[in-house]
Design an enzyme around this catalytic site. Sequence first.
Site, PDB file in Angstrom:
ATOM      1  N   GLY A 188       0.784  -1.224   0.000  1.00  0.00           N
ATOM      2  CA  GLY A 188       0.000   0.000   0.000  1.00  0.00           C
ATOM      3  C   GLY A 188       0.817   1.277   0.000  1.00  0.00           C
ATOM      4  O   GLY A 188       0.389   2.294  -0.529  1.00  0.00           O
ATOM      5  N   ASP A 189       2.031   1.231   0.584  1.00  0.00           N
ATOM      6  CA  ASP A 189       2.878   2.435   0.640  1.00  0.00           C
ATOM      7  C   ASP A 189       4.353   2.037   0.714  1.00  0.00           C
ATOM      8  O   ASP A 189       5.061   2.405   1.659  1.00  0.00           O
ATOM      9  CB  ASP A 189       2.490   3.290   1.843  1.00  0.00           C
TER      10      ASP A 189
END
Length: 229
Positions: free
Chosen positions: A160-161
């Site tokens: 996600g990041d």
Amino acid sequence: MTDWFPVSKGRSGALVWRGDGVYRKDGPPADIAAEAARLTWLAGQGFPCPAVADHTPGRLITTALPGRAGDDPGWPAAMRPKLAAGLGQLLRALHALPIEGCPFDHTLTQTIAAAEHHAHTGQVDLTNLDPAHTGWSADRLLRQLHETRPADEDLVVGHGDPTRSNVLFTDDGSPTGVLDVARLGVADRHNDLAIATRSVGSADVLAAYGLSRPDPAKIAFYRLLDEFF
């Protein structure tokens, strides 16, 4: 009693503190709970990440992983290709986990709804946009998001990041694990690749990952989507 020393402040407002062999994160209770649940699940898959030592509303204490972050200023320039390759290797291993067992949904149905909410409630940081979007309003970002939404999703278990700051490495550049997994969940692989290749050398990331030609339209879309978070 552990003595705590401040380390950083995250984009969500979470504060990170370092203790003796542990880290503490103080932040919004919902965000802390999301990260604790994801760390517990990810560790259960045998994937390298901090272990949850304690979790109370708004506070998460985790064990420290060996290594230092990929954005540590002490890394010599000659190590950058090695760090980029290590990030690609780690993503390849993460994306190989079976999506059927992952209980966290980060597909476009969920993330676009969250992006709309952030746009309509003033939670998009318009002062920190990518150069491609500098000067855009939240409404313009949102219109572009809807206009360029991909027709399909190549689903994997995504971080996600996956920026340099969220991956730790040994001194020889081997990855030791991931941090900050509050956005982990089932998502298109291009979500991670878009962020990872923006953070470090894209050619080295992709070569180690094993995908030399990602979809450029998806890369652009997922970098746009990231502006909302």
